[in-house]
Structures are given as C-alpha cells and as structure tokens.
Design a protein around this motif. Structure first.
Motif, short mmCIF file in Angstrom:
data_model
loop_
_atom_site.label_atom_id
_atom_site.label_comp_id
_atom_site.label_asym_id
_atom_site.label_seq_id
_atom_site.Cartn_x
_atom_site.Cartn_y
_atom_site.Cartn_z
N ARG A 184 58.14 65.10 32.63
CA ARG A 184 58.10 63.63 32.69
C ARG A 184 57.05 63.15 33.67
O ARG A 184 56.33 62.18 33.41
CB ARG A 184 59.48 63.10 33.07
N GLN A 185 56.95 63.82 34.82
CA GLN A 185 55.95 63.43 35.81
C GLN A 185 54.54 63.62 35.27
O GLN A 185 53.68 62.74 35.43
CB GLN A 185 56.14 64.25 37.09
N MET A 186 54.31 64.76 34.61
CA MET A 186 52.99 65.02 34.05
C MET A 186 52.66 64.02 32.95
O MET A 186 51.52 63.54 32.83
CB MET A 186 52.92 66.46 33.51
N ALA A 187 53.67 63.70 32.11
CA ALA A 187 53.44 62.72 31.05
C ALA A 187 53.09 61.36 31.63
O ALA A 187 52.18 60.67 31.13
CB ALA A 187 54.68 62.62 30.16
N ALA A 188 53.79 60.96 32.70
CA ALA A 188 53.49 59.68 33.34
C ALA A 188 52.09 59.69 33.95
O ALA A 188 51.34 58.70 33.86
CB ALA A 188 54.53 59.38 34.42
N GLU A 189 51.72 60.81 34.59
CA GLU A 189 50.38 60.90 35.18
C GLU A 189 49.30 60.84 34.11
O GLU A 189 48.28 60.18 34.27
CB GLU A 189 50.26 62.20 35.98
N ARG A 190 49.53 61.55 32.99
CA ARG A 190 48.54 61.54 31.90
C ARG A 190 48.44 60.15 31.27
O ARG A 190 47.36 59.69 30.90
CB ARG A 190 48.92 62.56 30.84
N GLU A 191 49.59 59.47 31.15
CA GLU A 191 49.58 58.12 30.58
C GLU A 191 48.83 57.16 31.50
O GLU A 191 48.05 56.31 31.04
CB GLU A 191 51.01 57.64 30.37
N ALA A 192 49.07 57.30 32.81
CA ALA A 192 48.34 56.45 33.77
C ALA A 192 46.85 56.73 33.72
O ALA A 192 46.03 55.81 33.76
CB ALA A 192 48.89 56.68 35.18
#
Length: 298
Positions: free
Chosen positions: A185-193
């Motif tokens: 989830r953290q990586m997905a949020a970072e990639r989305e940002a």
C-alpha cells in the motif's frame, strides 16, 4: 604339554597383535583426533598420519576438520520501528581447538550438540543486528555490512567453544504477510503520488507550449497582416502611379479605358438614367476616344 605350550604361545601372539592394533590409530586429512586417558584429553593430533596410543587405556575421539555448514530455521526478526522480516540464514564454521571443544561440549555427538549450542547464539546476533536498523536496510547495499557485523558478534561466542566462524550468509529476507501488505500500500501510494506529480508537470509543460505556440501564432499573423497591408499599399500606390503615367501619355485612351471599367462595374447594378446622358457617350459614338465617362458626370 607341547599342545598346551602351543595354545599359550598363540594366545600371547593374539594378545600382542591385539595390543598393537589397539595402540595404532590413523588421522585422515578430513579429521583431527583427540586422545583421552581416564576421561582427560592428553593430546590432539591434527596432522594426517599414523599415530600410537596406550592400548586399553587411551581412547580416541574423532573430530571433523572440514568446513561445516549449519542452516538456521527461518526466523521472524524485528527491525527498528516494529516491522518484521522472515530471515533465512546459515553459517559456516570449523572446529579449530578440539581440546576446548571437547571440554565445553560433553556429548556423545559433539558436532550436533555444538550446532544446537551455536544456533540460538547466531539467532541472537541476527536479531541484534537487524534491531539496530531501519526497515529497508536489509534490502539495500547495507546487507553485506550486516552479515559482517553478525559474524563479528557471533564469532566471540563460537570462539569460547573452540569453533571459528568462517562465514555468515543471509540467503533470503522476506517480509511477513502483514508487513508485505503495508509495504504494498505504501509503495502504491508513493507511485500514485509520483504519477500525479508527473502528470501535473506534463500539464504545466503542455500549457506552456500551447501558450508559446499561440503567442508565436499571433506574432506571425500580425506580421503577415502588417506585411500584407504594406504590400497592398505599395501595390495601390504603384497602380495609381501607373494610371497617372498612362493618363499623361495618352489621355483619350485613358478616358476610354476608364469608361469601360465603369461599364463593367455597373453590369448588375439597376439604374434609372436617360440614354442621352454623357455616361452612354461611347455607345452613341463608338469611334470617339477622348471623353471620360463616369456616373459622377451625370
């Protein structure tokens, strides 16, 4: 009597041969042998060769001289911050002090007992090294330094058993299921940002390019209109100049040409005018040249 003497001699020979056989032992290249007498280690033979001991009194204990490997069962190790890793590791060791080794490990299977003794110490060293680091350390270039630190801490404990730690390897470091989900989830949020940032920069660049293109378009159109007006003005001036020169050169022909142009302009224009007006002069005098005819003369 002779038969009894024969059996006595034969018995002596057997005893001598048995004593010789029990007093000789061989050290092979992959071994080191400790000689014990009344439970105490009297010497250790580490070089390959043929050796002697006191028969019926001395006992030999074979100790492996090779590099040995022990794979530790997968451990759940906590890092600084509270996250957990599933660590799969092993260590390679050698028994370098057989006398100290046998003194500290009193077991019928000393190698197995030694590994059972070393395993928890190795796990403690792993946890201590991981516990001082952040979550991503084990997945970065710092992993090599972590293995060296584990080996240094672990070697002191192993040395007290007469064992030298040759190498330590972390084969696999996996995240636990719960941590993996959080990391995902953290990586997905970072990639989305990051994607949103790229899109914003792209939109900003697009707006800049469009604004610059519009500005260049306006400049080009304005310059073209300006040049067109200049060219049109120059053309009109040249046209007037040519007409004036033509009038000076042949005034009668100029008047005739001007009348023809006026007739052409009035081709589809309704008019209420007398046929005797000067405007129709060339219709009544087709051979005449020299009189300008214009609706203004009416």
């Amino acid at each position: 009597m002779q038969q009894n003497r024969f059996f006595i001699v034969l018995g002596v020979i057997v005893v001598v041969l048995l004593a010789i056989w029990m007093s000789v032992f061989i050290v092979y290249p992959r071994q080191q042998i400790a000689v014990k007498r009344f439970g105490q280690i009297v010497r250790v033979e580490q070089e390959p060769g043929l050796y002697f001991k006191t028969p019926f009194i001395d006992q030999t204990v074979i100790i492996d001289n090779r590099l040995l490997r022990y794979d530790v069962p997968t451990q759940s190790v906590q890092v600084r911050g509270g996250a957990y890793y599933e660590v799969d590791a092993f260590f390679i060791y050698r028994i370098t002090d057989p006398k100290l080794f046998l003194q500290r490990i009193s077991s019928g299977r000393p190698q197995v007992a030694a590994e059972e003794n070393l395993a928890p110490r190795f796990i403690d060293a792993l946890r201590a090294v991981y516990g001082k680091r952040e979550f991503k350390a084990a997945l970065s270039d710092e992993r090599g330094a972590m293995m060296e630190e584990v080996q240094q801490q672990f070697s002191a404990d192993a040395g007290s058993l007469g064992i030298t730690i040759v190498d330590v390897r972390i084969r696999k470091t996996d995240l636990t299921d719960a941590v993996s989900e959080d990391v995902y989830r953290q990586m997905a949020a970072e990639r989305e940002a990051a994607a949103e940032n790229i899109r914003a920069r792209g939109q900003q660049e697009r707006d800049r390019i469009v604004a610059e293109a519009n500005r260049e378009y306006e400049e080009i159109v304005a310059a073209a209109k300006r040049d067109a007006e200049i060219t049109r003005g120059e053309g009109q001036a040249e046209s007037i100049r040519l007409l004036l020169e033509a009038r000076k050169t042949n005034p009668s022909f100029y008047d005739f040409w001007l009348a023809m142009e006026n007739y052409k302009k009035l081709k589809s224009t309704p008019m209420v005018i007398s046929p005797n007006e000067d405007f129709f002069y060339y219709f009544h005098n087709p051979l005449a040249t020299g009189k300008a005819v214009s609706p203004a003369n009416n």
